[in-house]
Design a protein around this motif. Structure first.
Motif, PDB file in Angstrom:
ATOM      1  N   ILE A 104       0.841  -1.202   0.000  1.00 16.50           N
ATOM      2  CA  ILE A 104       0.000   0.000   0.000  1.00 16.50           C
ATOM      3  C   ILE A 104       0.874   1.249   0.000  1.00 16.50           C
ATOM      4  O   ILE A 104       0.618   2.196  -0.750  1.00 16.50           O
ATOM      5  CB  ILE A 104      -0.976  -0.014   1.189  1.00 16.50           C
ATOM      6  N   MET A 105       1.919   1.265   0.799  1.00 12.73           N
ATOM      7  CA  MET A 105       2.804   2.428   0.844  1.00 12.73           C
ATOM      8  C   MET A 105       3.553   2.603  -0.485  1.00 12.73           C
ATOM      9  O   MET A 105       3.742   3.727  -0.951  1.00 12.73           O
ATOM     10  CB  MET A 105       3.781   2.326   2.011  1.00 12.73           C
ATOM     11  N   ILE A 106       3.965   1.502  -1.105  1.00 11.16           N
ATOM     12  CA  ILE A 106       4.614   1.582  -2.422  1.00 11.16           C
ATOM     13  C   ILE A 106       3.635   2.139  -3.445  1.00 11.16           C
ATOM     14  O   ILE A 106       3.982   3.010  -4.246  1.00 11.16           O
ATOM     15  CB  ILE A 106       5.151   0.202  -2.852  1.00 11.16           C
ATOM     16  N   ASN A 107       2.398   1.654  -3.404  1.00 11.78           N
ATOM     17  CA  ASN A 107       1.380   2.128  -4.338  1.00 11.78           C
ATOM     18  C   ASN A 107       1.138   3.622  -4.163  1.00 11.78           C
ATOM     19  O   ASN A 107       1.088   4.372  -5.144  1.00 11.78           O
ATOM     20  CB  ASN A 107       0.089   1.336  -4.141  1.00 11.78           C
ATOM     21  N   ILE A 108       1.009   4.062  -2.926  1.00  8.73           N
ATOM     22  CA  ILE A 108       0.800   5.484  -2.655  1.00  8.73           C
ATOM     23  C   ILE A 108       1.992   6.296  -3.149  1.00  8.73           C
ATOM     24  O   ILE A 108       1.830   7.349  -3.770  1.00  8.73           O
ATOM     25  CB  ILE A 108       0.537   5.708  -1.154  1.00  8.73           C
ATOM     26  N   THR A 140       4.216  10.200  -6.731  1.00  9.35           N
ATOM     27  CA  THR A 140       5.338  10.582  -7.586  1.00  9.35           C
ATOM     28  C   THR A 140       4.840  10.855  -9.001  1.00  9.35           C
ATOM     29  O   THR A 140       5.255  11.830  -9.635  1.00  9.35           O
ATOM     30  CB  THR A 140       6.430   9.495  -7.587  1.00  9.35           C
ATOM     31  N   GLY A 141       3.927  10.017  -9.481  1.00 11.72           N
ATOM     32  CA  GLY A 141       3.344  10.245 -10.803  1.00 11.72           C
ATOM     33  C   GLY A 141       2.616  11.577 -10.872  1.00 11.72           C
ATOM     34  O   GLY A 141       2.789  12.350 -11.827  1.00 11.72           O
ATOM     35  N   GLN A 142       1.811  11.886  -9.868  1.00 11.95           N
ATOM     36  CA  GLN A 142       1.090  13.163  -9.830  1.00 11.95           C
ATOM     37  C   GLN A 142       2.052  14.338  -9.760  1.00 11.95           C
ATOM     38  O   GLN A 142       1.837  15.373 -10.394  1.00 11.95           O
ATOM     39  CB  GLN A 142       0.154  13.204  -8.619  1.00 11.95           C
ATOM     40  N   THR A 143       3.121  14.182  -8.986  1.00 13.39           N
ATOM     41  CA  THR A 143       4.119  15.249  -8.868  1.00 13.39           C
ATOM     42  C   THR A 143       4.799  15.490 -10.210  1.00 13.39           C
ATOM     43  O   THR A 143       5.000  16.645 -10.626  1.00 13.39           O
ATOM     44  CB  THR A 143       5.166  14.888  -7.794  1.00 13.39           C
ATOM     45  N   LEU A 188       4.588   5.444 -14.107  1.00 14.12           N
ATOM     46  CA  LEU A 188       4.429   5.155 -12.682  1.00 14.12           C
ATOM     47  C   LEU A 188       2.997   4.753 -12.349  1.00 14.12           C
ATOM     48  O   LEU A 188       2.770   3.886 -11.502  1.00 14.12           O
ATOM     49  CB  LEU A 188       4.866   6.351 -11.840  1.00 14.12           C
ATOM     50  N   TYR A 189       2.043   5.360 -13.014  1.00 16.74           N
ATOM     51  CA  TYR A 189       0.641   4.984 -12.791  1.00 16.74           C
ATOM     52  C   TYR A 189       0.358   3.551 -13.243  1.00 16.74           C
ATOM     53  O   TYR A 189      -0.398   2.828 -12.605  1.00 16.74           O
ATOM     54  CB  TYR A 189      -0.296   5.973 -13.484  1.00 16.74           C
ATOM     55  N   VAL A 190       0.973   3.134 -14.333  1.00 13.06           N
ATOM     56  CA  VAL A 190       0.808   1.749 -14.807  1.00 13.06           C
ATOM     57  C   VAL A 190       1.398   0.780 -13.776  1.00 13.06           C
ATOM     58  O   VAL A 190       0.779  -0.230 -13.430  1.00 13.06           O
ATOM     59  CB  VAL A 190       1.456   1.562 -16.197  1.00 13.06           C
ATOM     60  N   ILE A 191       2.582   1.100 -13.275  1.00 10.98           N
ATOM     61  CA  ILE A 191       3.200   0.251 -12.255  1.00 10.98           C
ATOM     62  C   ILE A 191       2.339   0.234 -10.988  1.00 10.98           C
ATOM     63  O   ILE A 191       2.114  -0.828 -10.386  1.00 10.98           O
ATOM     64  CB  ILE A 191       4.633   0.727 -11.945  1.00 10.98           C
ATOM     65  N   ALA A 192       1.842   1.405 -10.582  1.00 11.26           N
ATOM     66  CA  ALA A 192       0.982   1.494  -9.400  1.00 11.26           C
ATOM     67  C   ALA A 192      -0.270   0.636  -9.569  1.00 11.26           C
ATOM     68  O   ALA A 192      -0.740   0.018  -8.601  1.00 11.26           O
ATOM     69  CB  ALA A 192       0.599   2.943  -9.120  1.00 11.26           C
ATOM     70  N   THR A 193      -0.805   0.573 -10.775  1.00  9.88           N
ATOM     71  CA  THR A 193      -1.983  -0.258 -11.027  1.00  9.88           C
ATOM     72  C   THR A 193      -1.645  -1.733 -10.828  1.00  9.88           C
ATOM     73  O   THR A 193      -2.440  -2.487 -10.249  1.00  9.88           O
ATOM     74  CB  THR A 193      -2.527   0.000 -12.446  1.00  9.88           C
ATOM     75  N   GLY A 194      -0.479  -2.162 -11.266  1.00 11.81           N
ATOM     76  CA  GLY A 194      -0.050  -3.542 -11.022  1.00 11.81           C
ATOM     77  C   GLY A 194       0.080  -3.839  -9.532  1.00 11.81           C
ATOM     78  O   GLY A 194      -0.343  -4.905  -9.059  1.00 11.81           O
ATOM     79  N   VAL A 195       0.631  -2.892  -8.785  1.00  9.29           N
ATOM     80  CA  VAL A 195       0.739  -3.058  -7.334  1.00  9.29           C
ATOM     81  C   VAL A 195      -0.655  -3.109  -6.711  1.00  9.29           C
ATOM     82  O   VAL A 195      -0.926  -3.912  -5.814  1.00  9.29           O
ATOM     83  CB  VAL A 195       1.595  -1.924  -6.714  1.00  9.29           C
ATOM     84  N   TRP A 196      -1.557  -2.274  -7.196  1.00  6.08           N
ATOM     85  CA  TRP A 196      -2.937  -2.248  -6.688  1.00  6.08           C
ATOM     86  C   TRP A 196      -3.626  -3.591  -6.933  1.00  6.08           C
ATOM     87  O   TRP A 196      -4.350  -4.085  -6.073  1.00  6.08           O
ATOM     88  CB  TRP A 196      -3.703  -1.097  -7.325  1.00  6.08           C
ATOM     89  N   PHE A 197      -3.390  -4.200  -8.082  1.00  5.21           N
ATOM     90  CA  PHE A 197      -3.946  -5.534  -8.349  1.00  5.21           C
ATOM     91  C   PHE A 197      -3.468  -6.526  -7.296  1.00  5.21           C
ATOM     92  O   PHE A 197      -4.234  -7.359  -6.798  1.00  5.21           O
ATOM     93  CB  PHE A 197      -3.537  -6.033  -9.735  1.00  5.21           C
ATOM     94  N   SER A 198      -2.197  -6.444  -6.944  1.00  2.00           N
ATOM     95  CA  SER A 198      -1.640  -7.337  -5.925  1.00  2.00           C
ATOM     96  C   SER A 198      -2.299  -7.088  -4.571  1.00  2.00           C
ATOM     97  O   SER A 198      -2.615  -8.032  -3.839  1.00  2.00           O
ATOM     98  CB  SER A 198      -0.123  -7.129  -5.834  1.00  2.00           C
ATOM     99  N   ILE A 199      -2.520  -5.819  -4.250  1.00  2.15           N
ATOM    100  CA  ILE A 199      -3.178  -5.480  -2.988  1.00  2.15           C
ATOM    101  C   ILE A 199      -4.599  -6.036  -2.964  1.00  2.15           C
ATOM    102  O   ILE A 199      -5.017  -6.666  -1.984  1.00  2.15           O
ATOM    103  CB  ILE A 199      -3.191  -3.950  -2.780  1.00  2.15           C
ATOM    104  N   LEU A 200      -5.341  -5.809  -4.039  1.00  2.00           N
ATOM    105  CA  LEU A 200      -6.734  -6.269  -4.091  1.00  2.00           C
ATOM    106  C   LEU A 200      -6.851  -7.783  -4.012  1.00  2.00           C
ATOM    107  O   LEU A 200      -7.854  -8.304  -3.526  1.00  2.00           O
ATOM    108  CB  LEU A 200      -7.408  -5.757  -5.365  1.00  2.00           C
ATOM    109  N   SER A 201      -5.827  -8.486  -4.465  1.00  3.35           N
ATOM    110  CA  SER A 201      -5.884  -9.943  -4.405  1.00  3.35           C
ATOM    111  C   SER A 201      -5.549 -10.465  -3.004  1.00  3.35           C
ATOM    112  O   SER A 201      -5.747 -11.650  -2.727  1.00  3.35           O
ATOM    113  CB  SER A 201      -4.929 -10.566  -5.429  1.00  3.35           C
TER     114      SER A 201
END
Length: 125
Positions: free
Chosen positions: A14-18, A23-26, A58-71
């Motif tokens: 979760i912290m990596i995803n955030i 960072t992407g938004q910045t 970074l958003y694409v990578i964050a989405t992959g991390v989010w998939f892992s979190i949701l699973s």
């Protein structure tokens, strides 16, 4: 013994995803500042900006991390924890972009942190 509700590996994800999202938004904010803001006239400059492209990656990578979190955890827990991005976003605005943050916004940040604390409490049955 039952597994804790918030395992360290999931909290780390979760912290990596955030961090990836912020960072992407910045990068987007910096890219848009360098281009002169968003307008239809400069869409090609936006699309070709290395700052904007890096933010998208970074958003694409964050989405992959989010998939892992949701699973690994309940959506009703994961999504509220994601709101910590708003807290860190205010801090980034203050530290990186030198924005003035009114006390009402700081109070809102405190409310979010308290809400995340409540959401993360173990369920007693």
């Amino acid at each position: 013994m039952p597994k804790p509700l918030l395992a360290w590996d999931v909290m780390l994800l979760i912290m990596i995803n955030i961090a990836l999202l912020l960072t992407g938004q910045t990068l987007w904010k910096i890219g848009l500042q360098k281009i002169g803001g968003f307008s239809l006239a400069n869409l090609s400059a936006i699309a070709l900006s290395p700052w904007i492209i890096a933010g998208l990656v970074l958003y694409v990578i964050a989405t992959g991390v989010w998939f892992s979190i949701l699973s690994r955890m309940d959506f009703s827990l994961a999504y509220p924890l994601q709101s910590l991005a708003f807290v860190f976003g205010v801090l980034l605005g203050w530290l990186v972009f030198q924005e003035t943050i009114p006390w009402t916004r700081w109070f809102g940040v405190a409310v979010i942190v308290f809400g995340v604390y409540l959401v993360a409490l173990p369920v007693r049955q």
